[in-house]
Design an enzyme around this catalytic site. Structure first.
Site, mmCIF file in Angstrom:
data_model
loop_
_atom_site.group_PDB
_atom_site.id
_atom_site.type_symbol
_atom_site.label_atom_id
_atom_site.label_comp_id
_atom_site.label_asym_id
_atom_site.label_seq_id
_atom_site.Cartn_x
_atom_site.Cartn_y
_atom_site.Cartn_z
ATOM 1 N N HIS A 17 -10.500 89.236 47.666
ATOM 2 C CA HIS A 17 -9.167 89.820 46.762
ATOM 3 C C HIS A 17 -8.798 90.899 47.568
ATOM 4 O O HIS A 17 -7.205 90.951 47.620
ATOM 5 C CB HIS A 17 -9.379 90.151 45.589
ATOM 6 C CG HIS A 17 -10.073 89.029 44.404
ATOM 7 N ND1 HIS A 17 -11.051 89.172 43.670
ATOM 8 C CD2 HIS A 17 -9.335 87.631 44.367
ATOM 9 C CE1 HIS A 17 -11.275 88.018 43.028
ATOM 10 N NE2 HIS A 17 -10.290 87.244 43.389
ATOM 11 N N LYS A 41 -10.661 82.247 27.410
ATOM 12 C CA LYS A 41 -11.815 82.397 28.288
ATOM 13 C C LYS A 41 -12.746 83.700 27.808
ATOM 14 O O LYS A 41 -12.155 84.689 27.138
ATOM 15 C CB LYS A 41 -11.527 82.662 29.737
ATOM 16 C CG LYS A 41 -11.327 81.580 30.610
ATOM 17 C CD LYS A 41 -11.374 81.911 32.093
ATOM 18 C CE LYS A 41 -11.109 80.651 32.998
ATOM 19 N NZ LYS A 41 -10.932 80.969 34.593
ATOM 20 N N ARG A 90 -8.976 79.591 50.399
ATOM 21 C CA ARG A 90 -10.185 79.705 50.977
ATOM 22 C C ARG A 90 -10.693 78.559 51.934
ATOM 23 O O ARG A 90 -10.947 78.492 52.864
ATOM 24 C CB ARG A 90 -11.522 80.107 49.961
ATOM 25 C CG ARG A 90 -11.497 81.521 49.411
ATOM 26 C CD ARG A 90 -12.338 81.504 48.258
ATOM 27 N NE ARG A 90 -11.908 80.662 47.180
ATOM 28 C CZ ARG A 90 -12.464 80.583 46.103
ATOM 29 N NH1 ARG A 90 -13.484 81.476 45.777
ATOM 30 N NH2 ARG A 90 -12.188 79.782 45.160
ATOM 31 N N SER A 128 -15.477 85.425 42.672
ATOM 32 C CA SER A 128 -15.912 86.192 41.549
ATOM 33 C C SER A 128 -17.122 85.768 40.761
ATOM 34 O O SER A 128 -18.054 86.320 40.240
ATOM 35 C CB SER A 128 -14.950 86.585 40.368
ATOM 36 O OG SER A 128 -13.662 87.035 40.999
HETATM 37 O O1 PNS Z 1 -8.166 84.047 39.830
HETATM 38 P P1 PNS Z 1 -7.745 82.740 39.339
HETATM 39 O O2 PNS Z 1 -8.709 82.464 38.000
HETATM 40 O O3 PNS Z 1 -7.998 81.459 40.221
HETATM 41 O O4 PNS Z 1 -6.139 82.694 38.847
HETATM 42 C C1 PNS Z 1 -5.575 81.353 38.193
HETATM 43 C C2 PNS Z 1 -4.135 81.892 37.431
HETATM 44 C C3 PNS Z 1 -4.299 83.094 36.634
HETATM 45 C C4 PNS Z 1 -3.404 82.164 38.599
HETATM 46 C C5 PNS Z 1 -3.701 80.715 36.941
HETATM 47 O O5 PNS Z 1 -4.745 80.184 35.844
HETATM 48 C C6 PNS Z 1 -2.487 80.960 35.935
HETATM 49 O O6 PNS Z 1 -1.691 81.360 36.389
HETATM 50 N N1 PNS Z 1 -2.620 81.044 34.520
HETATM 51 C C7 PNS Z 1 -1.602 81.436 33.721
HETATM 52 C C8 PNS Z 1 -1.400 80.135 32.810
HETATM 53 C C9 PNS Z 1 -0.511 79.217 33.509
HETATM 54 O O7 PNS Z 1 0.629 79.461 33.955
HETATM 55 N N2 PNS Z 1 -0.752 77.878 33.790
HETATM 56 C C10 PNS Z 1 -0.216 77.013 34.522
HETATM 57 C C11 PNS Z 1 -0.428 76.782 35.947
HETATM 58 S S1 PNS Z 1 0.312 75.573 36.716
#
Ligand code: PNS
Length: 163
Positions: A17, A41, A90, A128
């Site tokens: 990150h 979560k 990645r 993570s």
């Molecule tokens: O670090 P991560 O867990 O890969 O991040 C994922 C994240 C937070 C970017 C994604 O889960 C997100 O944007 N969640 C917010 C809810 C949302 O908008 N969901 C629809 C995505 S199409």
């Protein structure tokens, strides 16, 4: 040049990150790193703890600020006028999910585009989840996260570490 946001769980922030944050901060005028507050979560670190860890590792980057959000990313992006969403890629396994997310977000927030930065090769394996798992079994995470983050992970996991 645009104002970008790099959203994620950051539970905890890793060297992968941090690499993306450094590179994005050189490309965009301002970069907001934003922690998702996902009530569904049960993360290892609270949102405040994750925000504080990010503040510590981004201290030397003047155009980077740290925030958190809940709900839909697209709504947060629209409300704050971000023009770019940064995501790290990645491996090909990330691609399908990331493509779907980028396209959905573009439908919901048409003024913003997702820009993918490919993770530097030395961090291509890193997540993570693996950091938490290695640390939970008392393994060495010094190659994966900065020392100040490793200390906080071990402190958090110590009560459940096996004998
Ligand atoms: O670090 P991560 O867990 O890969 O991040 C994922 C994240 C937070 C970017 C994604 O889960 C997100 O944007 N969640 C917010 C809810 C949302 O908008 N969901 C629809 C995505 S199409």
């Amino acid at each position: 040049m645009a104002n970008a946001v790099y959203p994620g769980s950051f539970d905890p922030v890793t060297n992968g990150h941090i690499d993306i944050i450094h590179r994005a901060s050189r490309i965009f005028d301002s970069l907001t790193v934003s922690v998702l507050n996902n009530k569904a979560k049960s993360p290892l670190f609270s949102v405040d703890e994750r925000v504080n860890m990010l503040k510590d590792v981004c201290r030397d980057l003047p155009n980077v600020r740290i925030d958190s959000f809940s709900g839909l990313l697209a709504d947060y992006v629209t409300e704050n006028g971000y023009e770019v969403v940064i995501r790290g890629l990645r491996a090909i396994t990330d691609f399908e999910y990331e493509l779907q997310m980028a396209q959905t977000n573009r439908k919901l927030s048409p003024k913003a585009d997702t820009v993918f930065l490919t993770t530097s090769l030395e961090y291509a394996y890193l997540s993570s989840t693996t950091v938490r798992e290695v640390a939970a079994f008392g393994g060495d995470i010094s190659l994966f996260v900065p020392d100040l983050i490793a200390d906080r992970i071990y402190a958090k996991l110590r009560p459940i570490k096996p004998e």
